[in-house]
Design an enzyme around this catalytic site. Structure first.
Site, PDB file in Angstrom:
ATOM      1  N   GLU A   1      41.229  34.985  47.470  1.00  0.00           N
ATOM      2  CA  GLU A   1      41.910  34.915  46.176  1.00  0.00           C
ATOM      3  C   GLU A   1      42.737  36.181  46.012  1.00  0.00           C
ATOM      4  O   GLU A   1      42.240  37.293  46.171  1.00  0.00           O
ATOM      5  CB  GLU A   1      40.867  34.775  45.048  1.00  0.00           C
ATOM      6  CG  GLU A   1      41.509  34.635  43.680  1.00  0.00           C
ATOM      7  CD  GLU A   1      40.635  33.898  42.659  1.00  0.00           C
ATOM      8  OE1 GLU A   1      39.624  33.285  43.051  1.00  0.00           O
ATOM      9  OE2 GLU A   1      40.989  33.934  41.473  1.00  0.00           O
TER      10      GLU A   1
ATOM     11  N   ARG B   1      43.967  39.292  23.125  1.00  0.00           N
ATOM     12  CA  ARG B   1      43.102  39.302  24.308  1.00  0.00           C
ATOM     13  C   ARG B   1      42.598  40.701  24.656  1.00  0.00           C
ATOM     14  O   ARG B   1      41.445  40.863  25.062  1.00  0.00           O
ATOM     15  CB  ARG B   1      43.867  38.705  25.498  1.00  0.00           C
ATOM     16  CG  ARG B   1      43.128  38.878  26.808  1.00  0.00           C
ATOM     17  CD  ARG B   1      43.732  38.069  27.916  1.00  0.00           C
ATOM     18  NE  ARG B   1      43.275  38.553  29.208  1.00  0.00           N
ATOM     19  CZ  ARG B   1      43.647  38.044  30.369  1.00  0.00           C
ATOM     20  NH1 ARG B   1      44.490  37.021  30.409  1.00  0.00           N
ATOM     21  NH2 ARG B   1      43.199  38.536  31.493  1.00  0.00           N
TER      22      ARG B   1
ATOM     23  N   GLU C   1      37.592  49.752  38.169  1.00  0.00           N
ATOM     24  CA  GLU C   1      38.018  48.742  39.146  1.00  0.00           C
ATOM     25  C   GLU C   1      39.541  48.809  39.264  1.00  0.00           C
ATOM     26  O   GLU C   1      40.261  48.600  38.297  1.00  0.00           O
ATOM     27  CB  GLU C   1      37.572  47.343  38.686  1.00  0.00           C
ATOM     28  CG  GLU C   1      37.936  46.243  39.669  1.00  0.00           C
ATOM     29  CD  GLU C   1      37.451  44.851  39.215  1.00  0.00           C
ATOM     30  OE1 GLU C   1      36.258  44.681  38.931  1.00  0.00           O
ATOM     31  OE2 GLU C   1      38.300  43.945  39.143  1.00  0.00           O
TER      32      GLU C   1
ATOM     33  N   GLU D   1      48.525  41.784  43.397  1.00  0.00           N
ATOM     34  CA  GLU D   1      48.657  40.497  42.694  1.00  0.00           C
ATOM     35  C   GLU D   1      49.877  40.459  41.773  1.00  0.00           C
ATOM     36  O   GLU D   1      50.615  39.482  41.762  1.00  0.00           O
ATOM     37  CB  GLU D   1      47.380  40.227  41.890  1.00  0.00           C
ATOM     38  CG  GLU D   1      47.473  38.984  41.024  1.00  0.00           C
ATOM     39  CD  GLU D   1      46.202  38.704  40.218  1.00  0.00           C
ATOM     40  OE1 GLU D   1      45.199  39.415  40.378  1.00  0.00           O
ATOM     41  OE2 GLU D   1      46.241  37.748  39.428  1.00  0.00           O
TER      42      GLU D   1
ATOM     43  N   ASP E   1      45.103  43.083  32.749  1.00  0.00           N
ATOM     44  CA  ASP E   1      44.794  42.516  34.061  1.00  0.00           C
ATOM     45  C   ASP E   1      45.714  43.066  35.145  1.00  0.00           C
ATOM     46  O   ASP E   1      46.597  42.350  35.612  1.00  0.00           O
ATOM     47  CB  ASP E   1      44.919  40.986  33.978  1.00  0.00           C
ATOM     48  CG  ASP E   1      44.389  40.304  35.224  1.00  0.00           C
ATOM     49  OD1 ASP E   1      43.743  40.987  36.033  1.00  0.00           O
ATOM     50  OD2 ASP E   1      44.624  39.086  35.379  1.00  0.00           O
TER      51      ASP E   1
ATOM     52  N   LYS F   1      30.593  38.607  37.774  1.00  0.00           N
ATOM     53  CA  LYS F   1      31.598  38.190  36.790  1.00  0.00           C
ATOM     54  C   LYS F   1      30.922  37.100  35.966  1.00  0.00           C
ATOM     55  O   LYS F   1      30.627  36.024  36.479  1.00  0.00           O
ATOM     56  CB  LYS F   1      32.811  37.641  37.527  1.00  0.00           C
ATOM     57  CG  LYS F   1      33.864  36.985  36.638  1.00  0.00           C
ATOM     58  CD  LYS F   1      35.088  36.600  37.468  1.00  0.00           C
ATOM     59  CE  LYS F   1      36.159  35.909  36.650  1.00  0.00           C
ATOM     60  NZ  LYS F   1      37.358  35.604  37.446  1.00  0.00           N
TER      61      LYS F   1
ATOM     62  N   GLU G   1      36.504  33.259  32.731  1.00  0.00           N
ATOM     63  CA  GLU G   1      37.256  32.325  33.574  1.00  0.00           C
ATOM     64  C   GLU G   1      36.330  31.300  34.252  1.00  0.00           C
ATOM     65  O   GLU G   1      36.310  31.184  35.486  1.00  0.00           O
ATOM     66  CB  GLU G   1      38.092  33.092  34.604  1.00  0.00           C
ATOM     67  CG  GLU G   1      39.078  34.035  33.930  1.00  0.00           C
ATOM     68  CD  GLU G   1      40.003  34.778  34.880  1.00  0.00           C
ATOM     69  OE1 GLU G   1      39.694  34.906  36.072  1.00  0.00           O
ATOM     70  OE2 GLU G   1      41.055  35.242  34.402  1.00  0.00           O
TER      71      GLU G   1
ATOM     72  N   TRP H   1      47.152  32.885  28.654  1.00  0.00           N
ATOM     73  CA  TRP H   1      47.665  32.863  30.026  1.00  0.00           C
ATOM     74  C   TRP H   1      49.179  32.667  30.017  1.00  0.00           C
ATOM     75  O   TRP H   1      49.794  32.480  31.066  1.00  0.00           O
ATOM     76  CB  TRP H   1      47.004  31.726  30.841  1.00  0.00           C
ATOM     77  CG  TRP H   1      45.592  32.008  31.250  1.00  0.00           C
ATOM     78  CD1 TRP H   1      44.929  33.198  31.149  1.00  0.00           C
ATOM     79  CD2 TRP H   1      44.670  31.084  31.840  1.00  0.00           C
ATOM     80  NE1 TRP H   1      43.641  33.067  31.629  1.00  0.00           N
ATOM     81  CE2 TRP H   1      43.453  31.782  32.064  1.00  0.00           C
ATOM     82  CE3 TRP H   1      44.733  29.730  32.204  1.00  0.00           C
ATOM     83  CZ2 TRP H   1      42.324  31.177  32.635  1.00  0.00           C
ATOM     84  CZ3 TRP H   1      43.606  29.135  32.766  1.00  0.00           C
ATOM     85  CH2 TRP H   1      42.410  29.859  32.983  1.00  0.00           C
TER      86      TRP H   1
END
Ligand code: GCW
Length: 720
Positions: A207, A376, A427, A433, A405, A327, A331, A583
């Site tokens: 991913e 968010r 992290e 990405e 993100d 996690k 999601e 999103w």
């Protein structure tokens, strides 16, 4: 001519000679220099696929330097018989042979380079470094030139792993052409857990991976272990990484079954001598999914028993297993909230099972359930802040650098500095990405430096994110930095050759979050491309500017979320995702007739209040908010006057333009290096830069045309 056909001409001349004896000899003599040239260039080119990373160890050609190195390293003594010490021996012997052209076999006494621990080496024990080494811990080391002992160089640590780290440090000095005749280096990591998170799936896909497939060949394991796992472990050890989470956080519980634990054990035994522990991303619903239970409720005693038994089994198979990354309730991953329990209940359930074995839980704070807050980015703080102090001692909360993100630029997540009694682990995302995948040259060292240097003011000034993460602000017992890996099966490991720099920089920043991005880029450049200042200066220049360039043509002035659905590569600033409002690009961009940007001030979502003073005031005020975060915190009117004196619309247009022209500059600078680096790697980067420059234009054009439908203002001359 391929190298093979040239070799055939040399190896099998008799047949040919019988028929054309004389003429052939002439041809051969005349063509010899040409053939030799071809052979050498072919050999050279073939080797330059990037697979050697920064561990190239090419011969040092600068002769005074070479001479002084040869005088300093005249013999080698690596003592100890552990696997790690054997690795040190072969690593040093082969690196020194390649770098210095010297064959130094390991001599039991009296080498001029001595590596080991007080336990394994009588020589080092005699130096009475015990106290100092103890203070440095098992991963710390000293590298010291002993004046009284005929200038012997000693690399000493409490443990073989520390000695291995010291060895790579020493080799780096040689690789980067630093003086080594009078050393006094004392090093220890500022962070305990330095972990790569692999988002690798069972089917071999990764991913957000852009460099091929997973390196873990589940079908062949445990019977066959790919040599590349050793190379991977070695590369990580060379930059101090000491953990790998092998599977995706969107996790498949099958990894916890006995069959897979044996496969994982095989990987762990390759990593072990390199100081790397394996971890797994645990699926919170595992008791139900693979345990045959009717619930995974963390407060159910049978569920607790199931995890205890599972963890005991894991440690039987992998005695030094690191622990779990989780996690949960994010999601579509299940979690404790499915049963009306808290994140603390969930984390503690696993922590209790791991605790007797010394294992840890890295519990992610990447949650954004819509019912918590309409904005968010307010949600994770609101969920985790009230739980501070409720976690067991072996739990870390793992937070992405920003609250959203992994955007090209975000202010640091306000969770850093908010949790005082619970260690917060950072992290970072090494894989790109939202940063052009493996097509764009974006050096992330500068982004991480900006993040770590940010002052949280959580205990007055100088409470930087780095110091929070290092446990210096709130005295955390365990500390950690994780990076979502960018590695895969591509020959060059990371897809883009400059992606290797991000892997490298991740290791260096995890070891020391107060690192300098520039120094790290210079180290990497020297080791990867060469020490010639005519290479080093332009390459470091390209790297240092690359993230700002990307921000300019993708998310200038604090924009975020402008990406196309799911892929996150191309622009789609007006995108509305029917699945979730948050999103949708339009949700973040907030373009309207008045202006652009998300109002998070006290008149908006009040996100500014999640920051400690004076940051809350600073971000809240239009004139005090740094321009780089403007659209993150403010909805800015199209005609608003900016610091440059230009109205906002013009400023926005010029930032996009600047990004495009900087990308072009980067390409030109690379072109100037033609002939100075090998053709294969030169071409690979040049091809990628071509894509990048075209993409930069697409970003500018698509975004500005969309924003123009709201601003109704003309585009600067020459634009679409
Ligand atoms: O950024 C999002 C990614 C998902 C990822 C998720 C996460 C692993 O688009 O692919 O899932 O973050 O960090 O959990």
């Amino acid at each position: 001519m391929s190298i093979n056909s040239a070799e055939k001409t040399f190896q099998n001349p008799t047949l040919v000679r019988a028929r054309h004896a004389l003429p052939l000899r002439n041809i051969f003599t005349n063509l010899f220099p040409f053939i030799l040239f071809l052979l050498l260039t072919c050999a050279n080119t073939q080797a330059e696929d990037g697979s050697r990373l920064w561990l190239r160890f090419d011969p040092i050609e600068n002769s005074p330097l070479l001479q002084s190195y040869r005088q300093t390293v005249t013999g080698l003594t690596v003592e100890g018989t552990s696997e790690t010490e054997k690795i040190i021996q072969t690593e040093l012997a082969s690196a020194l042979k390649n770098l210095l052209g010297q064959n130094l076999s390991n001599s039991p006494e009296g080498g001029k380079l001595i590596v080991g621990t007080p336990e394994s080496s009588a020589l080092i024990a005699r130096l009475k470094l015990d106290k100092e080494l103890k203070r440095l811990g098992p991963e710390g080391y000293v590298i010291r030139t002993l004046k009284e002992k005929n200038k012997t160089t000693v690399i000493a640590s409490q443990s073989p792993i520390g000695a291995l780290y010291g060895t790579f440090y020493f080799l780096r000095l040689l690789q980067t052409h630093q003086p080594i005749e009078d050393l006094n280096i004392v090093e220890k990591p500022k962070v305990k857990l330095r972990v790569l998170d692999h988002w690798d799936n069972l089917d071999g896909t990764i991913e957000r991976g852009y460099a091929g497939k997973t390196l873990w060949n589940w079908k062949e394991l445990p019977g066959k272990v790919d040599q590349r796992l050793k190379d991977y472990a070695r590369a990580n050890a060379s930059i101090g990484i000491n953990g790998s989470v092998l599977n995706n956080v969107n996790s498949n519980p099958i990894f916890l079954t006995e069959e897979y634990l044996h496969k994982i054990a095989a990987i762990a035994s390759v990593f072990r001598p390199y100081g790397i522990k394996v971890y797994l991303a645990a699926n919170f619903a595992a008791p139900k999914k693979i345990g045959g239970m009717t619930t995974s409720d963390p407060l159910d005693p049978q569920v607790a028993e199931w995890w205890k038994t599972k963890v005991d089994e894991i440690y039987k198979i992998i005695p030094d297993f690191g622990g779990f990354l989780v996690k949960a309730n994010s999601e579509n991953q299940s979690g404790p909230q499915d049963y009306g329990r808290t994140h603390a209940d969930g984390a503690n359930l696993l922590a209790k099972a791991l605790q007797p074995h010394g294992g840890i839980v890295m519990w992610r704070s990447f949650v954004y359930n819509a019912d918590v807050d309409p904005d968010r980015i307010n949600r994770a703080y609101k969920e985790f802040k009230p739980l501070d102090g409720k976690f067991l001692k072996n739990v870390l909360i793992q937070s992405k650098n920003g609250a959203l993100d992994f955007q090209p630029r975000e202010p640091f997540s306000p969770l850093f500095g908010a949790l005082r009694k619970t260690p917060l682990m950072a992290e970072l995302q090494v894989t790109q990405e939202y940063l052009g995948h493996s097509n764009h040259l974006v050096y992330l060292g500068t982004m991480w430096e900006e993040f770590f240097k940010s002052d949280t003011y959580s205990k007055g000034p100088y409470s930087t994110v780095a110091r929070v993460v290092e446990g210096k602000v709130f005295k955390y017992q365990i500390t950690g930095v994780a990076g979502v890996a960018n590695t895969g099966t591509d020959r060059n490991w990371t897809g883009h050759l400059f992606g290797q720099a991000n892997w490298y920089a991740f290791g260096r920043f995890a070891w020391n979050p107060e690192s300098s991005a520039k120094e790290v880029s210079e180290e990497w450049t020297r080791m990867t491309w060469g020490n010639d200042p005519q290479l080093v200066n332009p390459i470091v220049g390209m790297m240092m500017g690359s993230r700002e360039t990307y921000v300019n043509y993708v998310t200038p002035l604090g924009l975020s979320g402008v990406f196309e659905k799911d892929l996150h590569y191309a622009p789609d600033p007006g995108m509305v995702d029917p699945r979730r409002e948050d999103w949708s690009a339009a949700y973040y961009v907030r373009a309207d007739e008045k202006g652009l940007g998300f109002n998070r001030t006290l008149t908006g979502s009040r996100n500014v209040n999640q920051y400690h003073p004076p940051l809350n005031h600073r971000f809240n005020g239009f004139s005090t908010c740094p321009e780089k975060f403007l659209l993150w915190f403010h909805h800015v009117a199209w005609g608003q006057k900016m610091k440059s004196g230009k109205p906002f619309w013009e400023e926005l247009c010029s930032r996009y333009d600047q990004g495009v022209s900087e990308a072009g500059e980067c390409q030109k600078n690379w072109d100037l290096l033609k002939g100075k680096v090998d053709g294969e790697r030169f071409g690979a980067v040049a091809d990628k830069l071509k894509i990048q420059v075209e993409d930069a234009k697409k970003w500018r054009d698509k975004c500005l045309l969309y924003f123009q439908t709201f601003s109704h203002q003309p585009l600067p001359a020459g634009k679409p």
